[in-house]
Motif scaffolding. Sequence first.
Motif, mmCIF file in Angstrom:
data_model
loop_
_atom_site.group_PDB
_atom_site.id
_atom_site.type_symbol
_atom_site.label_atom_id
_atom_site.label_comp_id
_atom_site.label_asym_id
_atom_site.label_seq_id
_atom_site.Cartn_x
_atom_site.Cartn_y
_atom_site.Cartn_z
ATOM 1 N N UNK A 5 0.843 -1.195 -0.058
ATOM 2 C CA UNK A 5 -0.067 0.147 -0.053
ATOM 3 C C UNK A 5 0.844 1.411 -0.009
ATOM 4 N N UNK A 6 0.370 2.131 -0.727
ATOM 5 C CA UNK A 6 1.280 3.357 -0.788
ATOM 6 C C UNK A 6 1.489 4.170 0.584
ATOM 7 N N UNK A 7 0.432 3.951 1.572
ATOM 8 C CA UNK A 7 0.760 4.619 2.802
ATOM 9 C C UNK A 7 1.916 3.851 3.562
ATOM 10 N N UNK A 8 2.415 3.032 3.190
ATOM 11 C CA UNK A 8 3.549 2.245 4.027
ATOM 12 C C UNK A 8 4.670 2.691 3.542
ATOM 13 N N UNK A 9 4.877 3.646 2.401
ATOM 14 C CA UNK A 9 5.971 4.199 1.845
ATOM 15 C C UNK A 9 6.522 5.296 2.499
#
Length: 161
Positions: A5-9
């Motif tokens: 998920x992009x939130x984890x980057x």
Amino acid sequence: MPRIEIDTLPDTARVWIFGISPSLEAGRQQRLLASIDGFLENWAAHGQPIRAARHLQEGSFLIIGVDEAAETSGCSIDKMFGTLRQAEDALGVSILDSGRVFVRHGDGRPEALTRADFRQNADAHTIVFDTNADQLGRIRSGEWEKPAAESWHRGLLAAGV
């Protein structure tokens, strides 16, 4: 390796921003994301999986980000562009055309203009999207969206604007 998920980057994650025109409605958004998800699930460089994420913003911007530890190669990036070319054909949209400038209209919607249309109709106050932003934090902070006078786009404006 499954996509993440992009939130984890982190904010420092490398990103590619692809402007889509015309903007995608819900059905074509789902088709695009399914295609990108399939690609990201199997994306690798030199046999090593690439941990990557995607986000579609406002139906007009596909953002692909990679984990900082991931190593991409020219060949792996070429494969991503190949997937995007296929998506362009399948969806009847432009994704890879670098001759477009994305602006935000007063009503809030993003739109792609040709460079000639931008030069003729925009001014220093026109809000533009910097699709050359290369770090996720620039998108999260809103830094990639700014008046043309504060962006590289100022060089595209008509003289005297």
